[in-house]
Scaffold this motif. Sequence first.
Motif, PDB file in Angstrom:
ATOM      1  N   ARG A   1       0.820  -1.217   0.000  1.00 23.39           N
ATOM      2  CA  ARG A   1       0.000   0.000   0.000  1.00 23.39           C
ATOM      3  C   ARG A   1       0.855   1.269   0.000  1.00 23.39           C
ATOM      4  N   ALA A   2       2.142   1.146   0.364  1.00 23.80           N
ATOM      5  CA  ALA A   2       3.018   2.320   0.367  1.00 23.80           C
ATOM      6  C   ALA A   2       3.205   2.877  -1.039  1.00 23.80           C
ATOM      7  N   LEU A   3       3.028   2.027  -2.035  1.00 22.96           N
ATOM      8  CA  LEU A   3       3.187   2.484  -3.414  1.00 22.96           C
ATOM      9  C   LEU A   3       1.934   3.181  -3.941  1.00 22.96           C
ATOM     10  N   GLU A   4       0.894   3.250  -3.114  1.00 20.35           N
ATOM     11  CA  GLU A   4      -0.311   3.975  -3.508  1.00 20.35           C
ATOM     12  C   GLU A   4      -0.179   5.476  -3.259  1.00 20.35           C
ATOM     13  N   ASN A   5       0.932   5.900  -2.693  1.00 21.74           N
ATOM     14  CA  ASN A   5       1.197   7.321  -2.470  1.00 21.74           C
ATOM     15  C   ASN A   5       1.116   8.066  -3.804  1.00 21.74           C
ATOM     16  N   PRO A   6       0.375   9.160  -3.882  1.00 19.30           N
ATOM     17  CA  PRO A   6       0.246   9.892  -5.143  1.00 19.30           C
ATOM     18  C   PRO A   6       1.567  10.461  -5.662  1.00 19.30           C
ATOM     19  N   HIS A   7       2.549  10.549  -4.774  1.00 20.04           N
ATOM     20  CA  HIS A   7       3.856  11.081  -5.180  1.00 20.04           C
ATOM     21  C   HIS A   7       4.872   9.966  -5.432  1.00 20.04           C
ATOM     22  N   ILE A   8       4.406   8.744  -5.622  1.00 23.95           N
ATOM     23  CA  ILE A   8       5.296   7.603  -5.708  1.00 23.95           C
ATOM     24  C   ILE A   8       6.370   7.749  -6.787  1.00 23.95           C
ATOM     25  N   PHE A   9       6.032   8.415  -7.879  1.00 29.50           N
ATOM     26  CA  PHE A   9       7.010   8.508  -8.972  1.00 29.50           C
ATOM     27  C   PHE A   9       8.145   9.479  -8.670  1.00 29.50           C
ATOM     28  N   SER A  10       8.005  10.241  -7.597  1.00 31.43           N
ATOM     29  CA  SER A  10       9.096  11.129  -7.188  1.00 31.43           C
ATOM     30  C   SER A  10       9.971  10.474  -6.123  1.00 31.43           C
ATOM     31  N   ALA A  11       9.644   9.269  -5.743  1.00 35.36           N
ATOM     32  CA  ALA A  11      10.358   8.591  -4.657  1.00 35.36           C
ATOM     33  C   ALA A  11      11.656   7.953  -5.140  1.00 35.36           C
ATOM     34  N   GLN A  12      12.649   8.033  -4.266  1.00 29.86           N
ATOM     35  CA  GLN A  12      13.863   7.242  -4.452  1.00 29.86           C
ATOM     36  C   GLN A  12      13.628   5.891  -3.779  1.00 29.86           C
ATOM     37  N   ILE A  13      13.968   4.837  -4.491  1.00 32.32           N
ATOM     38  CA  ILE A  13      13.662   3.488  -4.016  1.00 32.32           C
ATOM     39  C   ILE A  13      14.943   2.745  -3.641  1.00 32.32           C
ATOM     40  N   THR A  14      14.922   2.140  -2.463  1.00 35.00           N
ATOM     41  CA  THR A  14      16.027   1.276  -2.038  1.00 35.00           C
ATOM     42  C   THR A  14      15.614  -0.173  -2.254  1.00 35.00           C
ATOM     43  N   LEU A  15      16.470  -0.915  -2.927  1.00 28.92           N
ATOM     44  CA  LEU A  15      16.195  -2.320  -3.205  1.00 28.92           C
ATOM     45  C   LEU A  15      16.871  -3.220  -2.172  1.00 28.92           C
ATOM     46  N   ALA A  16      16.269  -4.350  -1.917  1.00 27.38           N
ATOM     47  CA  ALA A  16      16.774  -5.301  -0.923  1.00 27.38           C
ATOM     48  C   ALA A  16      18.129  -5.859  -1.342  1.00 27.38           C
ATOM     49  N   PRO A  17      18.964  -6.234  -0.380  1.00 29.72           N
ATOM     50  CA  PRO A  17      20.261  -6.847  -0.712  1.00 29.72           C
ATOM     51  C   PRO A  17      20.133  -8.082  -1.596  1.00 29.72           C
ATOM     52  N   ALA A  18      19.022  -8.804  -1.462  1.00 28.86           N
ATOM     53  CA  ALA A  18      18.833 -10.022  -2.256  1.00 28.86           C
ATOM     54  C   ALA A  18      18.381  -9.725  -3.682  1.00 28.86           C
ATOM     55  N   CYS A  19      18.030  -8.479  -3.949  1.00 30.98           N
ATOM     56  CA  CYS A  19      17.514  -8.120  -5.278  1.00 30.98           C
ATOM     57  C   CYS A  19      18.656  -7.729  -6.205  1.00 30.98           C
ATOM     58  N   THR A  20      18.672  -8.328  -7.366  1.00 26.79           N
ATOM     59  CA  THR A  20      19.658  -7.962  -8.373  1.00 26.79           C
ATOM     60  C   THR A  20      19.070  -8.204  -9.750  1.00 26.79           C
ATOM     61  N   MET A  21      19.750  -7.695 -10.761  1.00 24.93           N
ATOM     62  CA  MET A  21      19.257  -7.894 -12.127  1.00 24.93           C
ATOM     63  C   MET A  21      20.446  -8.156 -13.041  1.00 24.93           C
ATOM     64  N   LEU A  22      20.270  -9.115 -13.928  1.00 25.70           N
ATOM     65  CA  LEU A  22      21.319  -9.512 -14.851  1.00 25.70           C
ATOM     66  C   LEU A  22      20.809  -9.396 -16.278  1.00 25.70           C
ATOM     67  N   SER A  23      21.722  -9.190 -17.195  1.00 25.32           N
ATOM     68  CA  SER A  23      21.367  -9.055 -18.605  1.00 25.32           C
ATOM     69  C   SER A  23      22.060 -10.149 -19.407  1.00 25.32           C
ATOM     70  N   PHE A  24      21.298 -10.812 -20.283  1.00 24.97           N
ATOM     71  CA  PHE A  24      21.831 -11.936 -21.046  1.00 24.97           C
ATOM     72  C   PHE A  24      21.471 -11.825 -22.525  1.00 24.97           C
ATOM     73  N   ALA A  25      22.345 -12.340 -23.366  1.00 24.74           N
ATOM     74  CA  ALA A  25      22.093 -12.380 -24.800  1.00 24.74           C
ATOM     75  C   ALA A  25      21.233 -13.568 -25.200  1.00 24.74           C
ATOM     76  N   HIS A  26      20.963 -14.452 -24.246  1.00 27.15           N
ATOM     77  CA  HIS A  26      20.167 -15.654 -24.492  1.00 27.15           C
ATOM     78  C   HIS A  26      19.051 -15.743 -23.452  1.00 27.15           C
ATOM     79  N   PRO A  27      18.027 -16.560 -23.697  1.00 28.06           N
ATOM     80  CA  PRO A  27      16.927 -16.720 -22.726  1.00 28.06           C
ATOM     81  C   PRO A  27      17.365 -17.593 -21.557  1.00 28.06           C
ATOM     82  N   VAL A  28      18.292 -17.092 -20.785  1.00 28.28           N
ATOM     83  CA  VAL A  28      18.967 -17.888 -19.763  1.00 28.28           C
ATOM     84  C   VAL A  28      18.007 -18.397 -18.694  1.00 28.28           C
TER      85      VAL A  28
END
Length: 246
Positions: free
Chosen positions: A134-161
């Motif tokens: 529900r915290a993302l229902e804030n009308p100003h959500i798009f102005s928020a700086q977001i901290t991601l969890a230590p377990a969250c990461t994103m990788l980029s691949f040239a194949h459907p890995v």
Amino acid sequence: MTDRVSQTDFIAAAMNPERAAPLGIVGPDGTPAPKRFSVYRNNIIVSLKAAMADGFPAVASLVGDAFFAAMSDVFIRKTPPNSPILTLYGADFADFIASFEPAASLPYLSGVAQLEYALRRAYHAADALPVAARALENPHIFSAQITLAPACTMLSFAHPVAEIRAAALGGPKPTSGAQDVLITRPDLDPIATALPAGTIAITTALQAGIPLGQAIEHAPDELDLTAFIGALVSGGAITKLEYDNV
């Protein structure tokens, strides 16, 4: 063992079956004990091979047990552990595979190894309490700086890995091409969510402190933004929202 054995010599001999036991390895009676050392050396390699098989099941499935055992053996001899935490062994395996000539016919294999290791790192990452949806229902959500969890990461691949990994573990055959993969840990087990190539630009921007509204401007046209943000929320990946002058 006497103090004449250096740590460097001991490790080198322990990782190479063709090397003789270092001088200074002795038994209770003070005489050289090469057989005792050989047993110790074999136990090291067996333990590391078991750790590799446990840590990279999809890679093992894709190449078969015999090939994986041989490949792991070469890797282990070249890359002994530099940490006592055996569950995190294999950080360099993806890079090794990328330059391993016998695996050249499987260009996606190093990516699968990279993803499997990233999932393992996420499993062992520090806990962090996610914000309520529900915290993302804030009308100003798009102005928020977001901290991601230590377990969250994103990788980029040239194949459907992510799909290749799933297929190797019994899932359906891959159907897409290049993709980015979001890793989250909603409960105890990390999950990999495949997303369109280029999505990584959003998380990179968020990690740099760019507000959400500006970060999503980097999204590829194919990305379903609602689904992406939903994956972050359901994955417990958002741990903090900060607003300036709101």
